[in-house]
Write a protein that holds these residues in place. Sequence first.
Motif, PDB file in Angstrom:
ATOM      1  N   LEU A   1    -107.251  27.567   5.874  1.00 31.22           N
ATOM      2  CA  LEU A   1    -107.769  28.252   4.874  1.00 31.22           C
ATOM      3  C   LEU A   1    -109.211  28.914   5.282  1.00 31.22           C
ATOM      4  CD1 LEU A   1    -106.324  26.241   1.874  1.00 31.22           C
ATOM      5  CD2 LEU A   1    -105.617  28.501   3.073  1.00 31.22           C
ATOM      6  N   ALA A   2    -110.089  28.164   5.643  1.00 29.25           N
ATOM      7  CA  ALA A   2    -111.262  28.646   5.962  1.00 29.25           C
ATOM      8  C   ALA A   2    -111.202  30.080   6.860  1.00 29.25           C
ATOM      9  CB  ALA A   2    -112.249  27.569   6.564  1.00 29.25           C
ATOM     10  N   ALA A   3    -110.534  29.984   7.819  1.00 28.21           N
ATOM     11  CA  ALA A   3    -110.186  31.010   8.742  1.00 28.21           C
ATOM     12  C   ALA A   3    -109.810  32.144   8.060  1.00 28.21           C
ATOM     13  CB  ALA A   3    -109.266  30.747  10.004  1.00 28.21           C
ATOM     14  N   ALA A   4    -109.024  32.353   6.988  1.00 28.30           N
ATOM     15  CA  ALA A   4    -108.304  33.214   6.147  1.00 28.30           C
ATOM     16  C   ALA A   4    -109.234  33.851   5.384  1.00 28.30           C
ATOM     17  CB  ALA A   4    -107.104  32.764   5.405  1.00 28.30           C
ATOM     18  N   LEU A   5    -110.277  33.040   4.907  1.00 30.43           N
ATOM     19  CA  LEU A   5    -111.211  33.687   3.989  1.00 30.43           C
ATOM     20  C   LEU A   5    -112.226  34.658   4.871  1.00 30.43           C
ATOM     21  CD1 LEU A   5    -111.932  30.464   1.601  1.00 30.43           C
ATOM     22  CD2 LEU A   5    -110.608  32.673   1.026  1.00 30.43           C
ATOM     23  N   VAL A   6    -112.937  34.025   5.728  1.00 29.62           N
ATOM     24  CA  VAL A   6    -113.684  35.004   6.425  1.00 29.62           C
ATOM     25  C   VAL A   6    -112.980  35.890   7.581  1.00 29.62           C
ATOM     26  CG1 VAL A   6    -115.405  33.137   6.636  1.00 29.62           C
ATOM     27  CG2 VAL A   6    -113.734  33.099   8.509  1.00 29.62           C
ATOM     28  N   GLY A   7    -111.747  35.614   7.763  1.00 32.90           N
ATOM     29  CA  GLY A   7    -110.843  36.917   8.154  1.00 32.90           C
ATOM     30  C   GLY A   7    -110.695  37.893   7.379  1.00 32.90           C
ATOM     31  N   PHE A   8    -110.484  37.712   6.105  1.00 36.46           N
ATOM     32  CA  PHE A   8    -110.160  38.626   5.016  1.00 36.46           C
ATOM     33  C   PHE A   8    -111.488  39.572   5.023  1.00 36.46           C
ATOM     34  CE2 PHE A   8    -110.667  40.073   0.641  1.00 36.46           C
ATOM     35  CZ  PHE A   8    -109.436  40.926   0.497  1.00 36.46           C
ATOM     36  N   LEU A   9    -112.767  38.856   5.189  1.00 33.77           N
ATOM     37  CA  LEU A   9    -113.903  39.469   4.997  1.00 33.77           C
ATOM     38  C   LEU A   9    -114.066  40.475   6.354  1.00 33.77           C
ATOM     39  CD1 LEU A   9    -116.560  36.780   3.656  1.00 33.77           C
ATOM     40  CD2 LEU A   9    -115.682  38.923   2.292  1.00 33.77           C
ATOM     41  N   ASP A  10    -113.867  40.012   7.325  1.00 28.32           N
ATOM     42  CA  ASP A  10    -113.949  40.774   8.518  1.00 28.32           C
ATOM     43  C   ASP A  10    -112.898  42.132   8.308  1.00 28.32           C
ATOM     44  OD1 ASP A  10    -115.376  39.214   9.557  1.00 28.32           O
ATOM     45  OD2 ASP A  10    -113.924  38.277  11.233  1.00 28.32           O
ATOM     46  N   LEU A  11    -111.746  41.905   7.676  1.00 29.60           N
ATOM     47  CA  LEU A  11    -110.668  42.849   7.754  1.00 29.60           C
ATOM     48  C   LEU A  11    -111.317  43.997   6.733  1.00 29.60           C
ATOM     49  CD1 LEU A  11    -108.107  44.294   8.227  1.00 29.60           C
ATOM     50  CD2 LEU A  11    -107.143  43.008   6.221  1.00 29.60           C
ATOM     51  N   ARG A  12    -112.085  43.564   5.647  1.00 29.53           N
ATOM     52  CA  ARG A  12    -112.935  44.549   4.812  1.00 29.53           C
ATOM     53  C   ARG A  12    -113.937  45.481   5.446  1.00 29.53           C
ATOM     54  NH1 ARG A  12    -114.794  42.579  -0.601  1.00 29.53           N
ATOM     55  NH2 ARG A  12    -115.550  44.430  -0.725  1.00 29.53           N
ATOM     56  N   ALA A  13    -114.265  45.029   6.780  1.00 30.61           N
ATOM     57  CA  ALA A  13    -115.259  45.796   7.634  1.00 30.61           C
ATOM     58  C   ALA A  13    -114.554  47.094   8.282  1.00 30.61           C
ATOM     59  CB  ALA A  13    -116.184  44.910   8.394  1.00 30.61           C
ATOM     60  N   VAL A  14    -113.267  46.899   8.577  1.00 35.10           N
ATOM     61  CA  VAL A  14    -112.315  47.800   9.247  1.00 35.10           C
ATOM     62  C   VAL A  14    -111.816  48.957   8.198  1.00 35.10           C
ATOM     63  CG1 VAL A  14    -110.425  48.243  10.550  1.00 35.10           C
ATOM     64  CG2 VAL A  14    -111.547  46.060  10.778  1.00 35.10           C
ATOM     65  N   PRO A  15    -112.219  50.238   8.747  1.00 35.11           N
ATOM     66  CA  PRO A  15    -111.900  51.469   7.750  1.00 35.11           C
ATOM     67  C   PRO A  15    -110.344  51.550   7.766  1.00 35.11           C
ATOM     68  CG  PRO A  15    -113.478  52.017   9.636  1.00 35.11           C
ATOM     69  CD  PRO A  15    -113.018  50.731   9.786  1.00 35.11           C
ATOM     70  N   THR A  16    -110.052  51.820   6.578  1.00 34.82           N
ATOM     71  CA  THR A  16    -108.774  51.823   6.191  1.00 34.82           C
ATOM     72  C   THR A  16    -108.093  53.031   6.880  1.00 34.82           C
ATOM     73  OG1 THR A  16    -109.074  53.138   4.143  1.00 34.82           O
ATOM     74  CG2 THR A  16    -108.582  50.786   3.868  1.00 34.82           C
ATOM     75  N   GLY A  17    -106.716  53.196   7.119  1.00 31.52           N
ATOM     76  CA  GLY A  17    -106.230  54.206   7.577  1.00 31.52           C
ATOM     77  C   GLY A  17    -106.186  54.280   9.169  1.00 31.52           C
ATOM     78  N   THR A  18    -106.954  53.366   9.991  1.00 30.87           N
ATOM     79  CA  THR A  18    -107.010  53.114  11.429  1.00 30.87           C
ATOM     80  C   THR A  18    -105.911  52.170  11.959  1.00 30.87           C
ATOM     81  OG1 THR A  18    -108.563  51.260  11.310  1.00 30.87           O
ATOM     82  CG2 THR A  18    -109.345  53.586  10.944  1.00 30.87           C
ATOM     83  N   ARG A  19    -105.799  52.272  13.083  1.00 30.43           N
ATOM     84  CA  ARG A  19    -104.732  51.541  13.792  1.00 30.43           C
ATOM     85  C   ARG A  19    -105.381  50.088  13.782  1.00 30.43           C
ATOM     86  NH1 ARG A  19    -103.503  52.946  19.558  1.00 30.43           N
ATOM     87  NH2 ARG A  19    -102.579  54.459  18.609  1.00 30.43           N
ATOM     88  N   ALA A  20    -106.706  49.644  13.786  1.00 28.30           N
ATOM     89  CA  ALA A  20    -107.259  48.682  13.849  1.00 28.30           C
ATOM     90  C   ALA A  20    -107.045  47.920  12.399  1.00 28.30           C
ATOM     91  CB  ALA A  20    -108.706  48.624  14.307  1.00 28.30           C
ATOM     92  N   PHE A  21    -107.029  48.643  11.278  1.00 23.93           N
ATOM     93  CA  PHE A  21    -106.829  48.175  10.206  1.00 23.93           C
ATOM     94  C   PHE A  21    -105.220  47.845   9.844  1.00 23.93           C
ATOM     95  CE2 PHE A  21    -105.885  48.277   5.738  1.00 23.93           C
ATOM     96  CZ  PHE A  21    -106.785  47.706   4.849  1.00 23.93           C
ATOM     97  N   ARG A  22    -104.542  48.667  10.222  1.00 19.72           N
ATOM     98  CA  ARG A  22    -102.804  48.180  10.535  1.00 19.72           C
ATOM     99  C   ARG A  22    -102.482  47.043  11.333  1.00 19.72           C
ATOM    100  NH1 ARG A  22    -102.785  53.793  11.083  1.00 19.72           N
ATOM    101  NH2 ARG A  22    -102.155  53.768  13.185  1.00 19.72           N
ATOM    102  N   VAL A  23    -103.307  46.712  12.480  1.00 22.10           N
ATOM    103  CA  VAL A  23    -102.899  45.493  13.202  1.00 22.10           C
ATOM    104  C   VAL A  23    -103.740  44.357  12.481  1.00 22.10           C
ATOM    105  CG1 VAL A  23    -103.787  44.340  15.145  1.00 22.10           C
ATOM    106  CG2 VAL A  23    -103.176  46.606  15.271  1.00 22.10           C
ATOM    107  N   GLY A  24    -104.855  44.580  11.574  1.00 25.33           N
ATOM    108  CA  GLY A  24    -105.431  43.464  10.905  1.00 25.33           C
ATOM    109  C   GLY A  24    -104.642  42.947   9.775  1.00 25.33           C
ATOM    110  N   LEU A  25    -103.903  44.199   8.965  1.00 24.15           N
ATOM    111  CA  LEU A  25    -103.014  43.780   7.994  1.00 24.15           C
ATOM    112  C   LEU A  25    -101.796  43.156   8.452  1.00 24.15           C
ATOM    113  CD1 LEU A  25    -102.843  47.126   5.491  1.00 24.15           C
ATOM    114  CD2 LEU A  25    -103.730  44.554   5.068  1.00 24.15           C
ATOM    115  N   ALA A  26    -101.260  43.290   9.517  1.00 28.42           N
ATOM    116  CA  ALA A  26    -100.064  42.601  10.291  1.00 28.42           C
ATOM    117  C   ALA A  26    -100.418  41.170  10.653  1.00 28.42           C
ATOM    118  CB  ALA A  26     -99.617  43.324  11.573  1.00 28.42           C
ATOM    119  N   HIS A  27    -101.422  41.104  11.242  1.00 22.92           N
ATOM    120  CA  HIS A  27    -102.259  39.606  11.402  1.00 22.92           C
ATOM    121  C   HIS A  27    -102.352  38.885  10.263  1.00 22.92           C
ATOM    122  CE1 HIS A  27    -104.829  36.815  13.434  1.00 22.92           C
ATOM    123  NE2 HIS A  27    -105.874  37.144  12.445  1.00 22.92           N
ATOM    124  N   MET A  28    -102.731  39.393   9.261  1.00 22.13           N
ATOM    125  CA  MET A  28    -102.990  38.747   7.881  1.00 22.13           C
ATOM    126  C   MET A  28    -101.870  38.319   7.393  1.00 22.13           C
ATOM    127  SD  MET A  28    -105.084  39.735   4.384  1.00 22.13           S
ATOM    128  CE  MET A  28    -103.937  41.225   4.088  1.00 22.13           C
TER     129      MET A  28
END
Length: 147
Positions: free
Chosen positions: A37-64
């Motif tokens: 769970l600790a990884a999920a919390l800081v991973g969510f914070l990392d995802l917030r830094a990624v601009p929405t609408g980008t490929r990296a954001f979509r990959v991050g959403l799939a990962h999460m």
Amino acid sequence: MLTSAQRQAKQPVSAVLAGPYGHPLHPIPVTVPIGALAAALVGFLDLRAVPTGTRAFRVGLAHMSLNLVVTLAYAGDFLWRRAAQPAHEAVPAGMLALSAVALALLGISGYLGGKLSYRSGVRVADEDTQAEGYVPGAGRHRPDGDA
């Protein structure tokens, strides 16, 4: 030359919670155990830094999303085994299948997490900062805490 979206994805949302620039906390709790769970919390914070609408954001959403599915699958599997399985009997095929599917999804999610770091450079230092590690004769301790 980095785009503004790339620079944004490399910066922490909160250095205190997500780790300072060049030292993200997300990889640390992932290993004990993977998907903690600790990884999920800081991973969510990392995802917030990624601009929405980008490929990296979509990959991050799939990962999460995959990690959430895996967590639910393992929790469901645990409850199913606890409710229906005496300790001395063989594990039914359905329970084994659920564990195998969850493990496969976890592997796919781990691949996507690696893609975020190694391909997209999310929360990885920019090339100029990385290049400092390859300067001949460097390696003396710097006052900012980096070696």
